[in-house]
Design an enzyme around this catalytic site. Structure first.
Site, PDB file in Angstrom:
ATOM      1  N   TYR A 118     -82.614  54.863 -30.647  1.00  9.09           N
ATOM      2  CA  TYR A 118     -81.784  56.070 -30.645  1.00  9.09           C
ATOM      3  C   TYR A 118     -82.340  57.019 -31.698  1.00  9.09           C
ATOM      4  O   TYR A 118     -82.717  56.580 -32.790  1.00  9.09           O
ATOM      5  CB  TYR A 118     -80.335  55.711 -31.011  1.00  9.09           C
ATOM      6  CG  TYR A 118     -79.466  56.938 -31.255  1.00  9.09           C
ATOM      7  CD1 TYR A 118     -78.737  57.515 -30.220  1.00  9.09           C
ATOM      8  CD2 TYR A 118     -79.404  57.533 -32.526  1.00  9.09           C
ATOM      9  CE1 TYR A 118     -77.969  58.648 -30.435  1.00  9.09           C
ATOM     10  CE2 TYR A 118     -78.637  58.666 -32.742  1.00  9.09           C
ATOM     11  CZ  TYR A 118     -77.924  59.218 -31.695  1.00  9.09           C
ATOM     12  OH  TYR A 118     -77.160  60.348 -31.908  1.00  9.09           O
ATOM     13  N   GLU A 206     -80.588  65.178 -29.291  1.00 10.25           N
ATOM     14  CA  GLU A 206     -80.236  63.766 -29.281  1.00 10.25           C
ATOM     15  C   GLU A 206     -81.025  63.070 -28.180  1.00 10.25           C
ATOM     16  O   GLU A 206     -80.889  63.416 -27.004  1.00 10.25           O
ATOM     17  CB  GLU A 206     -78.732  63.573 -29.047  1.00 10.25           C
ATOM     18  CG  GLU A 206     -78.308  62.120 -29.162  1.00 10.25           C
ATOM     19  CD  GLU A 206     -76.811  61.919 -28.907  1.00 10.25           C
ATOM     20  OE1 GLU A 206     -76.311  62.386 -27.863  1.00 10.25           O
ATOM     21  OE2 GLU A 206     -76.147  61.302 -29.765  1.00 10.25           O
TER      22      GLU A 206
END
Ligand code: GDP
Ligand code: MN
Length: 397
Positions: A118, A206
């Protein structure tokens, strides 16, 4: 401004960030064409068909499907385009899918297992610095990771005046447990990702997941990008990225009229001048037992035309059971605002079916109250904040 995954990937690519390549398609026939073209460009035989909507969690909702060959592309695209995709981030009824991204399969087998990380870049308002937040736990809900295993989330703070330092990029690769070729790739990835974030004037990038492929390439499989609206004038090249189909139609209309409007879920419409007063008014409504249906700042020039436009916009929301107008007359005089309200009300006639409470305070507030009280219209007037709150309570009960 929120972007679609494919648009975010275009920006990333333009700054040298490696991405899972793909071609966007509006219908099943285009999807097949896109897949053929993608094979020419990349050699891929498998494809991922990905719904393009402004919401994450698409995989779980059935909006991301693997096509193990060209023949699977048409039926999958046919299923996904037009569906109401429900994910944890959409309204309960879902969001309509208008287009799909046909992407290359990047989870192919090889010398090592692919692994998912991530990574996001955003502003840390508490420190006034940019921040890279990253984790070994990619591909899943980052909020859940933060809750259950917070020690698996790392951050690098970046002084915007100095920029990302090379040792910080290496630190990211180290904390993610990468060595050799993958480590070098990650340093490049982080460096170009940060450059993209700064240069595009983004407020969020993101990437979940960032993938280490089985042959040690690092690439962005997904991209959630938010651009700062206030900087869009510096980026005419991104203007075409706005997709009005994804935005609240009332907000779009308000924006075109120059009104600062944000739709909310409550039942009391608000018309206020100034953002601070608007926030206080929303608190007041809550205290009175209601819930704000919107945030609406009419700004400094509350003339009849503007007030009427604002009324019309507020009334488009079927949940509105009452409207509270709370205007402070500083530069604008209260009596002129009152006249504006009376004129707007008369113009709109029986379009207004809900009670209206008007609280005007400041220059000529008394004259304004008289104007409203003598207008013969079903408008409740108030001067004090508390009076207004009591009247909201009264009309709601
Ligand atoms: P999201 O669900 O909206 O976050 O969409 P993502 O773009 O993150 O995709 C969801 C999931 O689909 C990923 O976490 C992967 O597990 C899977 N996925 C994405 N691309 C590929 C691919 O190229 N091959 C395979 N086998 N799975 C993929
Ligand atoms: Mn994702």
């Amino acid at each position: 401004m929120n972007l679609h995954e494919y648009q975010g990937k275009e920006i990333l690519s333009s700054f040298g960030v490696r991405v899972q390549r793909g071609i966007v398609a509006q219908n099943p026939a285009e999807a097949v064409e896109a897949a053929k073209q993608l094979t020419e460009q990349t050699g891929t035989q498998w494809y991922v068909v990905k719904a393009q909507i402004h919401a994450g969690g698409r995989g779980k909702g059935g909006g991301v499907k693997l096509a193990k060959g060209l023949k699977d592309v048409e039926p999958l695209a046919n299923n996904i385009i037009g569906m109401m995709l429900v994910t944890p981030q959409t309204p309960p009824t879902g969001k309509k899918v208008h287009q799909v991204l046909i992407a290359e399969d990047v989870y192919y087998p090889g010398e090592s297992e692919p692994s998912e990380f991530y990574m996001s870049v955003l502003l840390n308002r508490a420190t006034g610095k940019n921040m890279i937040m990253y984790s070994t736990e990619g591909g899943m809900d980052i909020e859940a990771v933060a809750e259950k295993t917070p020690h698996l989330i790392f951050t690098e703070e970046i002084d915007p005046a100095v920029g990302l330092l090379p040792f910080q990029a290496r630190q990211v690769a180290f904390n993610l447990g990468l060595t050799g070729e993958a480590q070098k790739e990650m340093v490049k990835f982080v460096t170009s990702l940060y450059k993209a974030y700064v240069s595009a004037d983004a407020s969020l990038f993101e990437i979940n997941p960032v993938l280490k492929t089985s042959d040690n390439k690092i690439l962005a499989v997904d991209a959630k990008v938010v651009l700062d609206d206030n900087s869009l004038y510096r980026h005419p090249e991104y203007a075409a990225y706005r997709d009005l189909r994804e935005e609240n139609p009332i907000e779009v209309e308000a924006k075109a009229a120059g009104l600062n409007y944000v739709a909310l879920e409550g039942n009391v419409g608000c018309m206020v001048n100034g953002a601070g007063l608007a926030m206080a008014t929303m608190d007041l409504i809550k205290q009175a037992g209601g819930a704000p249906a919107n945030f609406l700042d009419v700004g400094g020039t509350a003339d009849a035309k503007r007030v009427e436009t604002a009324f019309r916009i507020i009334l488009k929301d079927p949940n509105v059971k009452a409207i509270l107008v709370n205007i402070f007359g500083g530069i604008v005089r209260c009596d002129r605002v009152a006249q504006g309200i009376v004129d707007a009300y008369k113009n709109m006639g029986d379009e207004i079916k809900v009670p209206i409470i008007v609280r005007l305070q400041g220059t000529n507030a008394e004259i304004a109250k008289e104007l409203i009280d003598n207008s013969g219209l079903a408008v409740h007037s108030a001067i004090l904040f508390q009076e207004a709150a009591d009247k909201v309570k009264e009309v709601l009960s």
